[in-house]
Design an enzyme around this catalytic site. Sequence first.
Site, PDB file in Angstrom:
ATOM      1  N   SER A 105      -2.514  -8.311   3.065  1.00 60.09           N
ATOM      2  CA  SER A 105      -3.001  -8.235   4.456  1.00 60.09           C
ATOM      3  C   SER A 105      -3.259  -9.650   4.976  1.00 60.09           C
ATOM      4  CB  SER A 105      -4.298  -7.444   4.521  1.00 60.09           C
ATOM      5  OG  SER A 105      -4.107  -6.190   3.939  1.00 60.09           O
ATOM      6  N   HIS A 130       0.845  -1.208   0.000  1.00 65.62           N
ATOM      7  CA  HIS A 130       0.000   0.000   0.000  1.00 65.62           C
ATOM      8  C   HIS A 130       0.879   1.257   0.000  1.00 65.62           C
ATOM      9  CE1 HIS A 130      -2.791  -2.872   2.160  1.00 65.62           C
ATOM     10  NE2 HIS A 130      -3.598  -2.402   1.244  1.00 65.62           N
TER      11      HIS A 130
END
Length: 286
Positions: A188, A33
């Site tokens: 994640s 990210h």
Amino acid sequence: MKVVHTSAVLKHALAAHNKVAFVPTMGNFHDGHLTLVELAKQQADCVVVSIFVNPLQFDSSADLEQYPRTLEADCKKLEAIGATIVFAPSVEEMYPDFDGTSLNQTMIITPPPMASILCGASRPGHFSGVATIVAKLFNLVQPDVAVFGKKDFQQLAIIRELVKQFNFAIEIIAGNIVREASGLAMSSRNGHFTAQQKTQAEQLNQALKSAIAGAQTTPTTFMNIEKQTTEALTKQGWEVDYISIRSALTLKPALEDDEQLVILGAATLANIRLIDNIEFCAKPLN
Ligand code: PAF
């Protein structure tokens, strides 16, 4: 850095800026990210990052509930790398017709057929949810540029179609996949693995790399390579959703004379579904 929760305050915060680069996310940041945010920073003086766990794109309510919400930690990371605005709206803010339990009243976007293959085949409605929220966020942020990661290769292709078909004047920039030293794509979901499972999870990327080597050197069909790769992963304990060699431009099954290819894989290990992909040329690059 400003953290805003409503579209009215967002509009106000945006008023001071000329060029806006936007990174839509669901939070729970890893280096993948943050690389997208760095890419956005090279594009504009104002970088807006949205953090919104979008209920419309989840297949099951259990999955939605389990999704990690780490707003405070995420904002610290964004502040440290110099994001300008964080937009973290509530479900009610994004879906005014949300009645507290269901989103049945929400107007949704039906994405093109490329959303029904690969991940779209096993996650019906997922890309409709993604296209709908991204269109809403585009309307609120009105960015000049938006950055998406290549790890979600199919999502990126659908967003490009969304921009084209809905006439958004937004340049889409793709960020490369960020990997661990082992080759495992950052996600994640990797946080759910034990150390031993995480080592095993590297097999997905290794399998894709071996498949490419096979496609570039062995006189066999793409279909055979997909089958052999699926079998190899299954033997290693994976539940394979798909291993597929496609045109990187259209996502249609690759033809022998396609030059820009991508191999995509989705497979589950220890109840955790991972995706990965690698772009390649039909012939080895010398
Ligand atoms: O890739 C994601 O994190 C999400 O699908 C996105 C693009 C933020 C839409 O919710």
